[in-house]
Design a protein around this motif. Structure first.
Motif, PDB file in Angstrom:
ATOM      1  N   ARG A  23      19.875  -5.766 -11.779  1.00  0.00           N
ATOM      2  CA  ARG A  23      18.421  -6.728 -11.289  1.00  0.00           C
ATOM      3  C   ARG A  23      18.723  -6.232  -9.335  1.00  0.00           C
ATOM      4  O   ARG A  23      17.483  -6.947  -8.663  1.00  0.00           O
ATOM      5  N   TYR A  24      19.427  -5.103  -8.880  1.00  0.00           N
ATOM      6  CA  TYR A  24      19.306  -5.114  -7.616  1.00  0.00           C
ATOM      7  C   TYR A  24      18.206  -3.927  -7.868  1.00  0.00           C
ATOM      8  O   TYR A  24      17.305  -3.183  -6.212  1.00  0.00           O
ATOM      9  N   GLY A  25      17.646  -3.308  -8.813  1.00  0.00           N
ATOM     10  CA  GLY A  25      16.761  -2.288  -8.433  1.00  0.00           C
ATOM     11  C   GLY A  25      15.030  -2.364  -8.402  1.00  0.00           C
ATOM     12  O   GLY A  25      15.244  -4.352  -9.380  1.00  0.00           O
ATOM     13  N   TYR A  26      14.586  -1.428  -7.927  1.00  0.00           N
ATOM     14  CA  TYR A  26      13.179  -2.433  -8.276  1.00  0.00           C
ATOM     15  C   TYR A  26      11.840  -1.122  -7.887  1.00  0.00           C
ATOM     16  O   TYR A  26      11.741  -0.260  -8.019  1.00  0.00           O
ATOM     17  N   PHE A  27      10.583  -1.472  -8.478  1.00  0.00           N
ATOM     18  CA  PHE A  27       9.465  -0.593  -8.749  1.00  0.00           C
ATOM     19  C   PHE A  27       8.601  -1.092  -7.392  1.00  0.00           C
ATOM     20  O   PHE A  27       8.188  -1.881  -7.059  1.00  0.00           O
ATOM     21  N   THR A  28       7.822   0.100  -6.664  1.00  0.00           N
ATOM     22  CA  THR A  28       7.013  -0.497  -5.195  1.00  0.00           C
ATOM     23  C   THR A  28       6.023   0.189  -5.636  1.00  0.00           C
ATOM     24  O   THR A  28       5.687   1.508  -5.284  1.00  0.00           O
ATOM     25  N   TRP A  29       5.329  -0.503  -4.665  1.00  0.00           N
ATOM     26  CA  TRP A  29       3.185   0.427  -4.362  1.00  0.00           C
ATOM     27  C   TRP A  29       3.271  -0.381  -3.228  1.00  0.00           C
ATOM     28  O   TRP A  29       3.160  -1.237  -2.662  1.00  0.00           O
ATOM     29  N   ARG A  30       2.496   0.716  -2.415  1.00  0.00           N
ATOM     30  CA  ARG A  30       1.422   0.173  -1.211  1.00  0.00           C
ATOM     31  C   ARG A  30       0.547   0.387  -1.088  1.00  0.00           C
ATOM     32  O   ARG A  30      -0.134   1.884  -1.733  1.00  0.00           O
ATOM     33  N   ALA A  31      -0.546   0.190  -0.056  1.00  0.00           N
ATOM     34  CA  ALA A  31      -1.855   1.251  -0.196  1.00  0.00           C
ATOM     35  C   ALA A  31      -1.920   0.886   1.189  1.00  0.00           C
ATOM     36  O   ALA A  31      -1.912  -0.615   1.541  1.00  0.00           O
ATOM     37  N   GLY A  32      -2.381   1.260   2.356  1.00  0.00           N
ATOM     38  CA  GLY A  32      -3.151   1.192   3.766  1.00  0.00           C
ATOM     39  C   GLY A  32      -4.648   2.562   4.311  1.00  0.00           C
ATOM     40  O   GLY A  32      -4.948   2.871   3.360  1.00  0.00           O
ATOM     41  N   LEU A  33      -5.046   1.484   5.066  1.00  0.00           N
ATOM     42  CA  LEU A  33      -5.586   1.954   6.068  1.00  0.00           C
ATOM     43  C   LEU A  33      -5.398   2.586   7.695  1.00  0.00           C
ATOM     44  O   LEU A  33      -4.404   1.701   7.874  1.00  0.00           O
ATOM     45  N   ASN A  34      -5.636   3.032   7.992  1.00  0.00           N
ATOM     46  CA  ASN A  34      -4.847   3.421   9.468  1.00  0.00           C
ATOM     47  C   ASN A  34      -6.435   4.555  10.852  1.00  0.00           C
ATOM     48  O   ASN A  34      -6.958   5.141  10.441  1.00  0.00           O
ATOM     49  N   LEU A  35      -5.474   3.960  11.651  1.00  0.00           N
ATOM     50  CA  LEU A  35      -6.696   3.715  12.608  1.00  0.00           C
ATOM     51  C   LEU A  35      -6.071   5.057  13.940  1.00  0.00           C
ATOM     52  O   LEU A  35      -5.211   4.473  14.456  1.00  0.00           O
ATOM     53  N   TYR A  36      -6.336   6.248  14.399  1.00  0.00           N
ATOM     54  CA  TYR A  36      -5.575   7.163  15.422  1.00  0.00           C
ATOM     55  C   TYR A  36      -6.981   7.577  16.578  1.00  0.00           C
ATOM     56  O   TYR A  36      -7.654   7.828  15.751  1.00  0.00           O
ATOM     57  N   ALA A  37      -6.756   6.678  17.552  1.00  0.00           N
ATOM     58  CA  ALA A  37      -7.916   7.490  18.552  1.00  0.00           C
ATOM     59  C   ALA A  37      -7.441   7.585  19.718  1.00  0.00           C
ATOM     60  O   ALA A  37      -6.335   7.654  20.837  1.00  0.00           O
ATOM     61  N   THR A  38      -7.605   8.139  20.920  1.00  0.00           N
ATOM     62  CA  THR A  38      -7.539   8.268  22.981  1.00  0.00           C
ATOM     63  C   THR A  38      -8.847   8.178  23.546  1.00  0.00           C
ATOM     64  O   THR A  38      -9.101   9.165  23.506  1.00  0.00           O
TER      65      THR A  38
ATOM     66  N   TYR B 252      -0.271  -2.882   2.400  1.00  0.00           N
ATOM     67  CA  TYR B 252       0.132  -3.862   1.591  1.00  0.00           C
ATOM     68  C   TYR B 252       0.803  -3.126   0.860  1.00  0.00           C
ATOM     69  O   TYR B 252       0.715  -1.888   0.198  1.00  0.00           O
ATOM     70  N   VAL B 253       2.197  -3.822   1.082  1.00  0.00           N
ATOM     71  CA  VAL B 253       3.318  -3.045   0.312  1.00  0.00           C
ATOM     72  C   VAL B 253       3.559  -4.329  -1.257  1.00  0.00           C
ATOM     73  O   VAL B 253       4.258  -5.700  -0.671  1.00  0.00           O
ATOM     74  N   SER B 254       3.958  -3.973  -2.501  1.00  0.00           N
ATOM     75  CA  SER B 254       4.586  -5.141  -3.855  1.00  0.00           C
ATOM     76  C   SER B 254       5.963  -4.613  -3.844  1.00  0.00           C
ATOM     77  O   SER B 254       6.404  -2.508  -4.020  1.00  0.00           O
ATOM     78  N   TYR B 255       6.318  -5.471  -4.387  1.00  0.00           N
ATOM     79  CA  TYR B 255       8.211  -4.649  -4.735  1.00  0.00           C
ATOM     80  C   TYR B 255       8.382  -5.952  -5.248  1.00  0.00           C
ATOM     81  O   TYR B 255       7.950  -7.616  -6.080  1.00  0.00           O
ATOM     82  N   SER B 256       8.811  -5.720  -7.194  1.00  0.00           N
ATOM     83  CA  SER B 256       9.441  -5.967  -8.738  1.00  0.00           C
ATOM     84  C   SER B 256      10.032  -5.724  -8.428  1.00  0.00           C
ATOM     85  O   SER B 256      10.642  -4.018  -8.824  1.00  0.00           O
ATOM     86  N   TYR B 257      11.171  -6.492  -8.745  1.00  0.00           N
ATOM     87  CA  TYR B 257      12.590  -5.970  -9.263  1.00  0.00           C
ATOM     88  C   TYR B 257      13.164  -6.265 -10.518  1.00  0.00           C
ATOM     89  O   TYR B 257      12.272  -6.424 -11.230  1.00  0.00           O
ATOM     90  N   VAL B 258      14.064  -5.862 -11.345  1.00  0.00           N
ATOM     91  CA  VAL B 258      14.608  -6.129 -12.552  1.00  0.00           C
ATOM     92  C   VAL B 258      14.759  -6.866 -12.652  1.00  0.00           C
ATOM     93  O   VAL B 258      15.723  -7.720 -11.725  1.00  0.00           O
TER      94      VAL B 258
ATOM     95  N   ARG C  36      13.220 -11.590  -6.544  1.00  0.00           N
ATOM     96  CA  ARG C  36      13.287 -10.825  -5.163  1.00  0.00           C
ATOM     97  C   ARG C  36      11.133 -10.466  -5.205  1.00  0.00           C
ATOM     98  O   ARG C  36      11.334  -9.821  -4.219  1.00  0.00           O
ATOM     99  N   ASP C  37      10.872 -10.579  -5.959  1.00  0.00           N
ATOM    100  CA  ASP C  37       9.245 -10.657  -6.801  1.00  0.00           C
ATOM    101  C   ASP C  37       8.687 -10.484  -5.429  1.00  0.00           C
ATOM    102  O   ASP C  37       8.762 -11.765  -4.943  1.00  0.00           O
ATOM    103  N   ASN C  38       7.842  -9.836  -4.529  1.00  0.00           N
ATOM    104  CA  ASN C  38       6.947 -10.034  -3.411  1.00  0.00           C
ATOM    105  C   ASN C  38       6.219  -9.472  -3.022  1.00  0.00           C
ATOM    106  O   ASN C  38       6.165  -8.217  -3.729  1.00  0.00           O
ATOM    107  N   GLY C  39       4.818  -9.924  -2.207  1.00  0.00           N
ATOM    108  CA  GLY C  39       4.170  -9.084  -1.856  1.00  0.00           C
ATOM    109  C   GLY C  39       4.121  -9.239  -0.625  1.00  0.00           C
ATOM    110  O   GLY C  39       3.965 -10.449   0.411  1.00  0.00           O
ATOM    111  N   GLN C  40       3.788  -8.168   0.242  1.00  0.00           N
ATOM    112  CA  GLN C  40       3.536  -7.981   1.842  1.00  0.00           C
ATOM    113  C   GLN C  40       2.534  -7.411   2.453  1.00  0.00           C
ATOM    114  O   GLN C  40       1.874  -5.951   2.179  1.00  0.00           O
ATOM    115  N   ASN C  41       1.640  -8.197   3.295  1.00  0.00           N
ATOM    116  CA  ASN C  41       0.826  -8.082   4.021  1.00  0.00           C
ATOM    117  C   ASN C  41       0.821  -7.489   5.643  1.00  0.00           C
ATOM    118  O   ASN C  41       1.924  -8.267   6.313  1.00  0.00           O
TER     119      ASN C  41
END
Length: 397
Positions: free
Chosen positions: A140-155, A168-174, A190-195
């Motif tokens: 049950r301590y093993g998990y699958f995760t996926w994430r997607a996001g955007l970023n901006l870099y400026a000077t 956004y990050v998603s965790y799905s545990y066994v 402990r399945d959860n999603g994080q912004n």
């Protein structure tokens, strides 16, 4: 008025020139790769009292495509830890895609997406200990995760760098066979999603850099119930939600005494438990990193980091000393790297982590009443490894 003028100046600078590389759109592939093989030993793993020896293999491969103002990275990572004397073997990996486009000379926009996970077969479950002290193995301590996001870099100004990231990050545990959805606590997957949001402003000098940063995360649990203030009861409660905010400032000094680089960062953590404040805390988060070449081939790095957290009045009330709940952790580490030929290097690393808290220890058959948990929440962990590392030689490295 002043803000309007500053914003107008920044936009003018950003638009002052066409995207870099616009005249050269010839696709070019490069490859960044590294691998390592290490052996070592450990004593303690979080609250676990296991100790033993380990073998560690890890690798990373990042093909990179550049074509004019466009860049594409395809990072792949893999690691396997094999333990002896304790059942804590682990295999982790991820694969991602990270496109980026230079919109203007001083402005880049990017995105990220990845999938990954951890396989942790047969780990002993501290929360299924029987009266004889035996613990069944669980995945049950093993998990699958996926994430997607955007970023901006400026000077927007010379020697000043702005970074903005959202993911956004998603965790799905066994799920353990003994998991009871009506009482989803100790065996919760402990399945959860994080912004997650990150923002930083970095100012570069001749031999220094200063950075101001804000990190924020909203975590929504999908199987874990919120706890009542004081008692920690969960019956009938909604799913847990946590908001964490950490503003921080960092100062980097380079070439002190001709060759020492120092990074000092200080953050202040604030976590809010949206239900009744059981997991709400505030705390200091300092970090120090010192790097220096000792000889032409030998380099050293020292790290120190602390998390000093004090919980609110609605957190756990029956602490071991009757005082408000606290959780203080300190991590000290160091690394030596000796360069060989052909991108090879000998590498050694050691780390010590200590935790001090007045959260009461779990005593078999005594506390919690009727349970056989045997957990000391204050602990010391030590880990040391040494081995061979390879990095693909690249121009300018």
């Amino acid at each position: 008025m002043i803000r309007s003028l500053a914003l107008a100046s920044a936009l003018t600078l950003l638009a002052a020139a066409p995207p870099a590389g616009a005249a050269d759109a010839t696709p070019q592939w490069t490859l960044d790769a590294r691998a390592g093989l290490y052996a070592g030993a450990f004593d303690g793993y979080g609250v676990r009292r296991d100790s033993g020896t380990l073998l560690l293999a890890e690798g990373a491969l990042t093909p990179e495509l550049r074509s004019g103002a466009f860049q594409l990275d395809l990072p792949v990572r893999f690691a396997h830890r094999q333990t002896f004397g304790a059942t804590l073997s682990e295999t982790t990996g991820s694969v991602g895609v990270e496109p980026e486009y230079r919109v203007l000379k001083r402005l880049r926009l990017g995105a990220e997406a990845s999938v990954g996970g951890a396989w942790r077969p047969g780990w002993e479950d501290l929360y299924q200990r029987d009266a004889l002290g035996d613990m069944p193995g669980t995945d049950r301590y093993g998990y699958f995760t996926w994430r997607a996001g955007l970023n901006l870099y400026a000077t927007p100004f010379a020697h000043q760098h702005l970074r903005l990231k959202y993911r956004y990050v998603s965790y799905s545990y066994v799920e353990d066979p003994n998991f009871d959805p009506a009482v989803p606590m100790h065996l919760t997957p402990r399945d959860n999603g994080q912004n997650q949001l990150e923002a930083s402003w970095r100012i570069l000098g001749e031999r220094y850099a200063t950075a101001f940063r804000i990190d924020y995360a909203h975590r929504q649990d999908f199987t874990l119930l919120a706890r009542d203030a004081g008692t920690g009861a969960t019956s009938g409660n909604p799913e847990q939600e946590l908001d964490t905010l950490e503003p921080s400032v960092e100062v980097e000094l380079s070439k002190l005494g001709g060759k020492v680089d120092v990074s000092l960062r200080y953050g202040y953590e604030v976590q809010r438990d949206a239900w009744q404040g059981y997991y709400s805390y505030q705390g200091q988060h300092p970090r120090l990193i010192v790097k220096s070449p000792l000889t032409e081939r030998l380099a050293a790095e020292l790290r120190a980091e602390a998390w000093l957290r004090g919980y609110g009045p609605d957190s756990k009330t029956n602490t071991s000393d009757g005082a408000r709940l606290h959780d203080n952790r300190l991590a000290l580490g160091g690394e030596l790297r000796y360069a060989l030929a052909g991108g090879l290097a000998l590498r050694a690393e050691a780390e010590w982590i200590t935790r001090d808290t007045n959260y009461p220890d779990y005593v078999p058959g005594v506390y919690p009443a009727g349970r056989y948990y045997d957990i000391r929440w204050s602990y010391d962990n030590v880990r040391a490894v040494a081995g061979l590392e390879w990095r693909m030689p690249r121009a300018g490295r």
